[in-house]
Design an enzyme around this catalytic site. Structure first.
Site, PDB file in Angstrom:
ATOM      1  N   ARG A  18       0.798  -1.227   0.000  1.00 17.52           N
ATOM      2  CA  ARG A  18       0.000   0.000   0.000  1.00 17.52           C
ATOM      3  C   ARG A  18       0.832   1.280   0.000  1.00 17.52           C
ATOM      4  NH1 ARG A  18      -5.575  -0.483   1.388  1.00 17.52           N
ATOM      5  NH2 ARG A  18      -5.581   1.799   1.345  1.00 17.52           N
ATOM      6  N   HIS A  43      15.502 -10.748   5.820  1.00 18.71           N
ATOM      7  CA  HIS A  43      16.250 -11.206   4.647  1.00 18.71           C
ATOM      8  C   HIS A  43      16.105 -10.145   3.553  1.00 18.71           C
ATOM      9  CE1 HIS A  43      17.446 -14.883   2.005  1.00 18.71           C
ATOM     10  NE2 HIS A  43      17.804 -13.744   1.411  1.00 18.71           N
ATOM     11  N   GLU A  70      19.864 -12.268   7.155  1.00 23.22           N
ATOM     12  CA  GLU A  70      20.284 -13.319   6.240  1.00 23.22           C
ATOM     13  C   GLU A  70      20.238 -12.820   4.802  1.00 23.22           C
ATOM     14  OE1 GLU A  70      17.539 -16.451   7.298  1.00 23.22           O
ATOM     15  OE2 GLU A  70      16.106 -15.819   5.755  1.00 23.22           O
ATOM     16  N   HIS A 190      13.069 -22.805   7.038  1.00 21.46           N
ATOM     17  CA  HIS A 190      12.414 -22.830   5.725  1.00 21.46           C
ATOM     18  C   HIS A 190      11.269 -23.839   5.735  1.00 21.46           C
ATOM     19  CE1 HIS A 190      12.623 -21.030   1.697  1.00 21.46           C
ATOM     20  NE2 HIS A 190      11.880 -22.073   1.367  1.00 21.46           N
ATOM     21  N   ASP A 191      10.061 -23.316   5.691  1.00 22.81           N
ATOM     22  CA  ASP A 191       8.820 -24.090   5.648  1.00 22.81           C
ATOM     23  C   ASP A 191       8.521 -24.862   6.934  1.00 22.81           C
ATOM     24  OD1 ASP A 191       8.276 -23.091   3.182  1.00 22.81           O
ATOM     25  OD2 ASP A 191       8.636 -24.938   2.064  1.00 22.81           O
TER      26      ASP A 191
END
Length: 237
Positions: A18, A43, A70, A190-191
């Protein structure tokens, strides 16, 4: 207890959509810490499509837990990290146009480069973690580089676990055992999600920290949605 570092990239994505300052990234980071998380992860990428480089600077003043930045150690990233001096830098081999991280480092092929980067950050008092696949020779390669920690790339585990394959944790267990034997600190990310995090933690010895962003923010939206809808309904009565 394994520490939780919350990746707030998705908060920045929502804000940027936005063009204003809603949601307020700094307030969210402050609240996440107040709620009990032991770290904040960002990141930043070269196109600044979510976290902006200025965000990294601004967060330094309000992150009082562990601050982890990272990314791929190209020049602008390295300069940013050396300026901000977070508690930890996690080196990730992202392509410039990568949507998200999709592989760990080849710590043998890139030994010279990663050693140089690791030593530069360590000279500046920044702990270094290298994003690594759960492959023993890559863990050994990370040890040879001199990094403080590795972060196991957990996408393959998460995918297979979602299909019901609990044996997918085995290479991560083996990599963790080796990392412990070599004296490497162990992170993962990650995930990872509410669905799989307990099982993963229980099967990975010496897990110091997990970094979770996309799943945690998505779960927060859904688990909080009923409450917010009902708050609106109460105000509209």
């Amino acid at each position: 207890m394994t520490k939780l570092s919350v990746n707030i990239n998705k908060i920045a994505t929502l804000r940027n959509a936005r063009g204003g300052n809603v949601p307020d990234l700094l307030k969210v980071a402050t609240d996440i810490q107040r709620f009990g998380a032991q770290g904040i992860t960002i990141h930043p990428r070269p196109d600044e499509r979510h976290i902006r480089y200025q965000d990294a600077r601004d967060l330094k003043a309000i992150v009082y837990t562990e601050y982890n930045i990272e990314g791929n150690p190209e020049k602008s990233f390295v300069d940013l990290v050396l300026e901000v001096k977070p508690d930890q830098v996690t080196l990730v081999p992202d392509a410039v146009d990568a949507i998200t991280s999709d592989a760990g480092w080849d710590t043998i092929k890139h030994k010279s480069f990663l050693t140089e980067m690791t030593q530069e950050f360590q000279r500046n008092g920044i702990r270094v973690s290298i994003f690594t696949d759960p492959v023993n020779k890559m863990v050994e390669g990370a040890k040879a580089i001199g990094t403080d920690r590795i972060e196991l790339y957990t996408e393959a585990f998460a995918h297979q676990y979602g299909l019901g394959n609990k044996d997918a944790v085995k290479p991560y267990y083996e990599a963790a055992v080796l990392a412990n034997e070599l004296g490497l600190g162990l992170n993962a990310g990650h995930d990872l999600s509410l669905e799989n995090i307990k099982f993963f933690k229980e099967n990975i010895p010496g897990l110091l920290e997990v970094s979770i962003g996309h799943a945690l923010i998505s779960e927060s939206l859904y688990l909080g949605l009923e409450n917010v809808v009902n708050m609106y309904l109460q105000k509209l009565k």
